[in-house]
Design a protein around this motif. Structure first.
Motif, mmCIF file in Angstrom:
data_model
loop_
_atom_site.group_PDB
_atom_site.id
_atom_site.type_symbol
_atom_site.label_atom_id
_atom_site.label_comp_id
_atom_site.label_asym_id
_atom_site.label_seq_id
_atom_site.Cartn_x
_atom_site.Cartn_y
_atom_site.Cartn_z
ATOM 1 N N THR A 293 24.994 34.430 43.559
ATOM 2 C CA THR A 293 25.269 33.418 42.597
ATOM 3 C C THR A 293 26.439 32.653 43.721
ATOM 4 N N ALA A 294 26.917 31.847 43.376
ATOM 5 C CA ALA A 294 28.284 30.938 44.008
ATOM 6 C C ALA A 294 29.485 31.686 43.442
ATOM 7 N N TYR A 295 29.497 32.276 42.193
ATOM 8 C CA TYR A 295 30.715 33.618 41.652
ATOM 9 C C TYR A 295 31.314 33.919 42.683
ATOM 10 N N VAL A 296 29.520 35.177 42.869
ATOM 11 C CA VAL A 296 29.250 36.650 44.129
ATOM 12 C C VAL A 296 29.398 35.417 45.506
ATOM 13 N N LYS A 297 29.003 34.716 45.929
ATOM 14 C CA LYS A 297 29.949 34.360 47.116
ATOM 15 C C LYS A 297 30.768 34.280 47.030
ATOM 16 N N GLU A 298 31.586 34.322 46.314
ATOM 17 C CA GLU A 298 33.207 33.342 46.429
ATOM 18 C C GLU A 298 33.855 34.582 46.221
ATOM 19 N N ASN A 299 33.223 35.663 45.202
ATOM 20 C CA ASN A 299 34.504 36.964 44.377
ATOM 21 C C ASN A 299 33.529 38.661 45.250
ATOM 22 N N GLY A 300 32.049 38.462 45.732
ATOM 23 C CA GLY A 300 31.677 39.977 46.250
ATOM 24 C C GLY A 300 30.647 39.840 44.261
ATOM 25 N N ILE A 301 29.840 40.627 44.822
ATOM 26 C CA ILE A 301 28.680 41.266 44.015
ATOM 27 C C ILE A 301 29.251 42.349 42.875
ATOM 28 N N GLY A 302 28.874 42.535 41.702
ATOM 29 C CA GLY A 302 30.120 43.406 40.754
ATOM 30 C C GLY A 302 30.615 43.452 39.845
ATOM 31 N N GLY A 303 31.099 42.256 40.091
ATOM 32 C CA GLY A 303 32.341 41.459 39.103
ATOM 33 C C GLY A 303 32.646 41.214 37.961
ATOM 34 N N ILE A 304 33.089 41.019 36.633
ATOM 35 C CA ILE A 304 32.316 39.813 35.974
ATOM 36 C C ILE A 304 33.934 38.375 35.315
ATOM 37 N N ASP A 305 34.159 37.705 34.990
ATOM 38 C CA ASP A 305 34.948 36.758 35.142
ATOM 39 C C ASP A 305 35.091 37.200 33.269
ATOM 40 N N ASN A 306 36.405 37.656 32.967
ATOM 41 C CA ASN A 306 36.765 38.322 31.638
ATOM 42 C C ASN A 306 36.742 37.159 30.687
ATOM 43 N N GLU A 307 36.665 35.467 30.320
ATOM 44 C CA GLU A 307 36.996 34.524 30.119
ATOM 45 C C GLU A 307 35.138 34.164 29.830
ATOM 46 N N VAL A 331 32.983 46.893 27.143
ATOM 47 C CA VAL A 331 31.540 47.207 27.923
ATOM 48 C C VAL A 331 31.956 47.092 29.226
ATOM 49 N N PHE A 332 33.005 46.662 29.623
ATOM 50 C CA PHE A 332 32.991 46.281 31.484
ATOM 51 C C PHE A 332 34.268 47.201 32.069
ATOM 52 N N ASP A 333 33.872 48.270 32.896
ATOM 53 C CA ASP A 333 34.778 49.204 33.554
ATOM 54 C C ASP A 333 35.369 48.827 34.933
ATOM 55 N N ALA A 334 36.102 47.848 35.302
ATOM 56 C CA ALA A 334 35.758 47.799 36.598
ATOM 57 C C ALA A 334 36.488 48.279 37.895
ATOM 58 N N GLN A 335 37.495 49.622 36.912
ATOM 59 C CA GLN A 335 37.574 50.378 38.203
ATOM 60 C C GLN A 335 36.921 51.385 39.048
ATOM 61 N N TYR A 336 35.676 51.607 39.004
ATOM 62 C CA TYR A 336 34.802 51.785 39.887
ATOM 63 C C TYR A 336 34.892 50.912 41.320
ATOM 64 N N LEU A 337 35.036 50.151 41.046
ATOM 65 C CA LEU A 337 34.439 48.633 42.577
ATOM 66 C C LEU A 337 35.452 49.026 43.521
ATOM 67 N N PRO A 338 35.049 48.973 44.952
ATOM 68 C CA PRO A 338 35.439 48.934 45.974
ATOM 69 C C PRO A 338 36.239 47.153 45.464
ATOM 70 N N PRO A 339 36.855 46.818 47.047
ATOM 71 C CA PRO A 339 37.582 45.807 47.239
ATOM 72 C C PRO A 339 36.527 44.741 47.240
ATOM 73 N N ALA A 340 36.338 43.303 46.890
ATOM 74 C CA ALA A 340 36.166 42.088 46.566
ATOM 75 C C ALA A 340 35.533 42.300 47.966
ATOM 76 N N GLU A 341 36.073 42.298 49.484
ATOM 77 C CA GLU A 341 35.830 41.756 50.489
ATOM 78 C C GLU A 341 34.552 43.129 50.966
ATOM 79 N N GLU A 342 34.193 44.205 50.307
ATOM 80 C CA GLU A 342 33.540 45.143 50.788
ATOM 81 C C GLU A 342 32.618 45.118 49.619
ATOM 82 N N ARG A 343 32.172 44.071 49.025
ATOM 83 C CA ARG A 343 31.439 43.780 47.516
ATOM 84 C C ARG A 343 30.157 42.592 47.945
ATOM 85 N N LYS A 344 31.471 41.897 49.518
ATOM 86 C CA LYS A 344 30.339 40.184 49.562
ATOM 87 C C LYS A 344 29.239 39.898 49.999
#
Length: 346
Positions: A293-307, A331-344
């Motif tokens: 999605t547009a969000y993933v293209k900018e931030n990489g796959i895997g994360g969420i927007d808390n708001e 519900v969601f724990d982001a500590q296991y995600l690699p840096p955003a650039e590695e998730r693009k």
């Protein structure tokens, strides 16, 4: 004297076929860590990212041996992981929110978002009176698989789209007969993931122009979709293993976005009753609508927007009768995600 003794040891070791500085024999190296992983559904195109991670050696690079099993619906994944039957799985995060609201002690948490936009839909047929307007469902018979993530959101969708349910009939159906029943006109619409139901209907001979998807995300629902879930005890005991799994999976989904045909072929290798062209189309639909999605293209796959997650929980609280105690961090724990650039993905 010491020098002569050392040289003698060196010579003896060479004669024996070893070196004092040789690497540890392969037989003595650590065996790969085995992970039992459950999908939400059977092997179809959108699962390509998991198999690309396996086939392209990304799991192996992380020292993992991953067993990927089919599922019985995106809701059923949650108890499988919570009980430790599977260490990890792929299921509906909205159902997880409800699950944790009912019992916050359950040992399961989401750690990587895959469907940034949920696939939830009600798919009907134009010839049976269904249009893109959710209110066209009023007075109709809807096929509802009990383990389906889309059906689990029906109460939220009803409220968001202002649907009058007083004259709607909900008929329980099994997944294998969901599309055939709609194709035969025994129900007017069915709940399901858009990319699966649409293509399955076409395979049943329903004309493309007769298929009408009503996407819940386009009609008031501000929710996320399926995510990677982990058994909390396993994650706490093996944080580096979980990080390695997520790292490998991001690479697998990147490959599936870059080459959908190769991704579809990886799926068909495991389910040879499928057609590569159909699964390529299904994967491309999922990539475009839900994954990249547009969000993933900018931030990489895997994360969420808390708001956004907070808004989603508030919506579910009103419509699903939650107690309102669940917060995004529960519900969601982001500590296991690699840096955003590695998730693009591109």
């Amino acid at each position: 004297m010491l020098k002569r003794h050392f040289l003698s040891l060196m010579a003896a070791s060479v004669v024996a076929g070893y070196s004092l500085f040789a690497a540890e024999p392969a037989s003595a190296q650590a065996a790969p860590t085995k992970i039992a992983f459950t999908l939400d559904w059977r092997f179809e195109g959108p699962a390509a990212g998991f198999f690309m991670a396996q086939d392209n050696g990304y799991f192996a690079e992380e020292g993992l041996e991953v067993q990927i099993d089919t599922g019985a619906g995106s809701v059923e994944v949650i108890p499988r992981v919570a009980t430790g039957t599977y260490q990890m799985g792929f299921g509906d995060i909205n159902s997880l929110i409800k699950f944790l609201d009912q019992d916050p002690t359950q040992k399961v948490k989401a750690i990587m978002m895959i469907y940034d936009v949920p696939t939830f839909s009600v798919v009907g047929r134009k010839s049976l009176g269904i249009t893109s307007d959710p209110k066209s469902l009023e007075g109709k018979k809807l096929g509802a698989p009990t383990g389906d993530g889309a059906y689990a959101q029906w109460p939220a969708f009803v409220k968001a789209a202002n649907i009058d349910t007083s004259n709607i009939t909900l008929e329980g159906v099994g997944f294998p007969v969901r599309e055939p029943m709609l194709a035969e006109g025994k129900v007017d619409a069915v709940f399901g993931f858009a990319f699966s139901v649409i293509l399955n209907l076409k395979a049943q001979g329903v004309a493309d122009e007769d298929i009408v998807p009503i996407l819940m995300a386009e009609n008031g629902l501000d929710l996320y979709g399926n995510a990677i879930m982990v058994n909390k005890d396993f994650a706490e005991a093996n944080p580096e293993i979980v990080k390695g799994f997520v790292r490998a999976l991001a690479k697998g989904f990147r490959d599936a976005v870059k080459d959908p045909k190769a991704g579809a072929e990886a799926v068909v290798q495991r389910n040879d009753i499928l057609d590569v062209a159909v699964e390529t189309e299904r994967l491309e639909m999922a990539n475009n609508m839900n994954i990249n999605t547009a969000y993933v293209k900018e931030n990489g796959i895997g994360g969420i927007d808390n708001e956004r997650m907070t808004r989603a929980i508030e919506q579910l609280t009103v419509s699903m009768g939650l107690t309102g105690k669940v917060k995004p961090e529960d519900v969601f724990d982001a500590q296991y995600l690699p840096p955003a650039e590695e998730r693009k993905l591109q």
